[in-house]
Design a protein around this motif. Structure first.
Motif, short mmCIF file in Angstrom:
data_model
loop_
_atom_site.label_atom_id
_atom_site.label_comp_id
_atom_site.label_asym_id
_atom_site.label_seq_id
_atom_site.Cartn_x
_atom_site.Cartn_y
_atom_site.Cartn_z
N LEU A 183 110.22 66.72 19.42
CA LEU A 183 110.78 65.39 18.31
C LEU A 183 112.05 65.47 18.43
N GLY A 184 112.69 64.09 18.24
CA GLY A 184 114.06 63.81 18.11
C GLY A 184 114.45 62.99 16.80
N ASN A 185 115.70 63.05 16.54
CA ASN A 185 116.10 62.14 15.68
C ASN A 185 116.28 60.71 16.09
N ALA A 186 116.46 59.75 15.28
CA ALA A 186 116.50 58.37 15.28
C ALA A 186 117.45 58.19 16.79
N ALA A 187 118.58 58.83 17.01
CA ALA A 187 119.45 58.66 17.94
C ALA A 187 118.93 59.15 19.40
N GLY A 188 117.70 59.94 19.07
CA GLY A 188 117.35 60.48 20.23
C GLY A 188 117.82 62.19 20.67
N SER A 189 118.61 62.40 19.74
CA SER A 189 119.14 63.83 19.86
C SER A 189 117.98 64.83 19.73
N ILE A 190 117.77 65.74 20.33
CA ILE A 190 116.77 66.74 20.15
C ILE A 190 117.02 67.94 19.45
N SER A 191 118.48 68.04 18.91
CA SER A 191 118.98 69.20 18.24
C SER A 191 119.25 68.55 16.93
N PHE A 192 118.57 68.78 15.97
CA PHE A 192 118.73 68.31 14.49
C PHE A 192 118.04 69.06 13.53
N ALA A 193 118.23 68.66 12.18
CA ALA A 193 117.33 69.42 11.14
C ALA A 193 116.58 68.28 10.45
N GLY A 194 115.37 68.80 10.38
CA GLY A 194 114.23 68.38 9.90
C GLY A 194 114.18 68.47 8.30
N ASN A 195 112.95 68.14 7.77
CA ASN A 195 112.76 68.35 6.36
C ASN A 195 111.39 68.79 5.90
N ASN A 196 110.76 69.60 6.89
CA ASN A 196 109.53 70.16 6.84
C ASN A 196 108.43 69.23 6.40
N THR B 279 91.38 65.58 16.40
CA THR B 279 92.08 65.44 17.65
C THR B 279 93.35 64.86 17.90
N MET B 280 94.01 64.79 16.63
CA MET B 280 95.25 64.73 16.76
C MET B 280 96.09 65.44 15.58
N TYR B 281 97.29 66.06 15.90
CA TYR B 281 97.80 67.21 14.95
C TYR B 281 99.20 66.55 14.56
N LYS B 282 99.64 66.76 13.12
CA LYS B 282 100.88 66.17 12.85
C LYS B 282 102.07 67.56 13.20
N LEU B 283 103.11 67.34 14.07
CA LEU B 283 103.99 68.32 14.25
C LEU B 283 105.19 67.89 13.20
N ARG B 284 105.63 68.60 12.46
CA ARG B 284 106.75 68.48 11.47
C ARG B 284 107.99 69.53 11.99
N ALA B 285 109.07 68.74 11.90
CA ALA B 285 110.33 69.43 12.15
C ALA B 285 110.78 70.36 10.86
N THR B 286 110.98 71.83 11.21
CA THR B 286 111.54 72.51 10.12
C THR B 286 112.98 72.09 9.64
N THR B 287 113.53 72.67 8.74
CA THR B 287 114.92 72.21 8.06
C THR B 287 115.87 73.27 9.21
N THR B 288 115.48 74.04 10.14
CA THR B 288 116.45 74.33 11.20
C THR B 288 117.34 73.46 11.88
N ASN B 289 118.55 73.46 12.14
CA ASN B 289 119.29 72.73 13.04
C ASN B 289 119.27 73.01 14.33
N GLY B 290 118.23 72.50 15.13
CA GLY B 290 118.03 72.92 16.55
C GLY B 290 116.92 72.09 17.20
N ASN B 291 116.48 72.55 18.17
CA ASN B 291 115.36 72.05 18.72
C ASN B 291 114.17 72.17 18.17
N HIS B 292 113.03 71.08 18.20
CA HIS B 292 111.73 71.11 17.54
C HIS B 292 110.89 70.75 18.74
N HIS B 293 109.95 71.47 19.17
CA HIS B 293 108.96 71.29 20.15
C HIS B 293 107.68 72.17 20.27
N ILE B 294 106.64 72.07 20.76
CA ILE B 294 105.81 72.74 21.32
C ILE B 294 105.67 72.94 22.88
#
Length: 324
Positions: free
Chosen positions: A230-243, A113-128
């Motif tokens: 998802l956001g980075n530590a600074a709260g920016s919603i545009s960033f690159a994740g690591n999958n 009943t919980m899922y892990k949402l992982r940010a891709t390496t794309t530099n941009g917004n990450h959301h469902i």
């Protein structure tokens, strides 16, 4: 989890004029000391079980007593579908690796009943995201999600918008563990009012992240979009994740109004929860009651001796009720 032996709230007067209800003895299978109380609700509902730490479902007409008191809530509806299954087609994702269902030890309601949402390496917004049709007569809405942030360097956020955000958009991002708002935005040609937002600890490192916003009266778009960000530590919603790094999400709810009420799970359709109704028969000679809430604040109300009193619906929980 379905509680089949949960408390059915009934009691009979045993001490004449004195009335004193403390809901905690009910948790131990005991009856209140005096007075008469009847409870009803025309639907199933959920509550946070203090013993298991899980959000637990109960049948209709079963009272819900949490660690800090009795829940008496108004009727409500979760407008989102598949509220805890983010691989379903009701949800679209942007730059999110296919969500992973967590096992029961990490679930909010027991199993997957919980899922892990992982940010891709794309530099941009990450959301469902999911869209729900609203009535134009309703302009104030509350969105919440249960989240856990197991990986460092990430924040979690919510957004509510119409027309892809071009008409209106309200967004918040939080450092969940500290409860710190790290970024927010109000956007659009007819921007909404961000009434309030926050983070509440629910259980076991799981937090309820929420926001309430009021859409402009000139916003005539009926499709209301809800996003878990998802956001980075600074709260920016545009960033690159690591999958790999991500946020655990479960139990997402969108409802009309400005109240944060108990979670209503959904699958293929919207689900409504009926109102709780708790009626107390007042003993002869009692004309005032003290209502003590879970946060230990209290109100005094006037009642009619020999009559009945219906507990008002409240976002607070009722810890005890005594006559004065």
């Amino acid at each position: 989890m379905l509680a089949t032996n949960a408390t059915r709230l009934t009691a009979t007067a045993t001490r004449g004029r004195r009335l004193a209800f403390d809901w905690q003895p009910l948790l131990q299978g005991m009856t209140p000391r005096a007075g008469s109380v009847a409870f009803s609700r025309a639907s199933a509902a959920t509550y946070l079980d203090a013993g298991t730490g899980l959000i637990t479902s109960v049948l209709s007409n079963v009272a819900r007593i949490e660690a800090d008191g009795l829940l008496i809530e108004p009727a409500d509806e979760n407008m989102l579908l598949h509220s805890d299954n983010y691989t379903n087609a009701a949800w679209t994702n942007t730059n999110i690796v296919t969500p992973i269902a967590l096992d029961g030890t990490d679930g909010l309601m027991g199993t997957n009943t919980m899922y892990k949402l992982r940010a891709t390496t794309t530099n941009g917004n990450h959301h469902i995201q999911q869209s729900a049709t609203r009535s134009l007569s309703n302009r104030t809405f509350t969105l919440y999600a249960h989240v856990r942030v197991p990986d460092g360097g990430l924040t979690a956020g919510l957004a509510m918008q119409t027309a892809g955000g071009s008409q209106s958009r309200a967004r918040v991002n939080y450092d969940v563990a500290s409860g710190t708002l790290v970024s927010s935005a109000i956007l659009g040609s007819t921007p909404p009012v961000l009434n309030a937002s926050g983070v509440q600890l629910v259980t076991g490192g799981v937090y309820r992240l929420w926001l309430t916003a009021t859409l402009s009266a000139s916003d005539s778009v009926v499709s209301l979009e809800s996003q878990i960000l998802l956001g980075n530590a600074a709260g920016s919603i545009s960033f690159a994740g690591n999958n790999t790094n991500g946020v655990h999400v479960g139990g997402v709810q969108l409802d009309a109004g400005d109240l944060i009420t108990s979670y209503i799970p959904t699958t293929t359709a919207r689900v409504s929860r009926a109102a709780d109704v708790c009626t107390i028969t007042i003993p002869t000679g009692v004309n005032r009651l003290r209502l003590t809430y879970g946060d230990l604040t209290a109100d005094t109300v006037s009642v009619t001796p020999g009559g009945t009193y219906v507990l008002p619906a409240s976002t607070k929980k009722y810890r005890s009720i005594t006559s004065l």
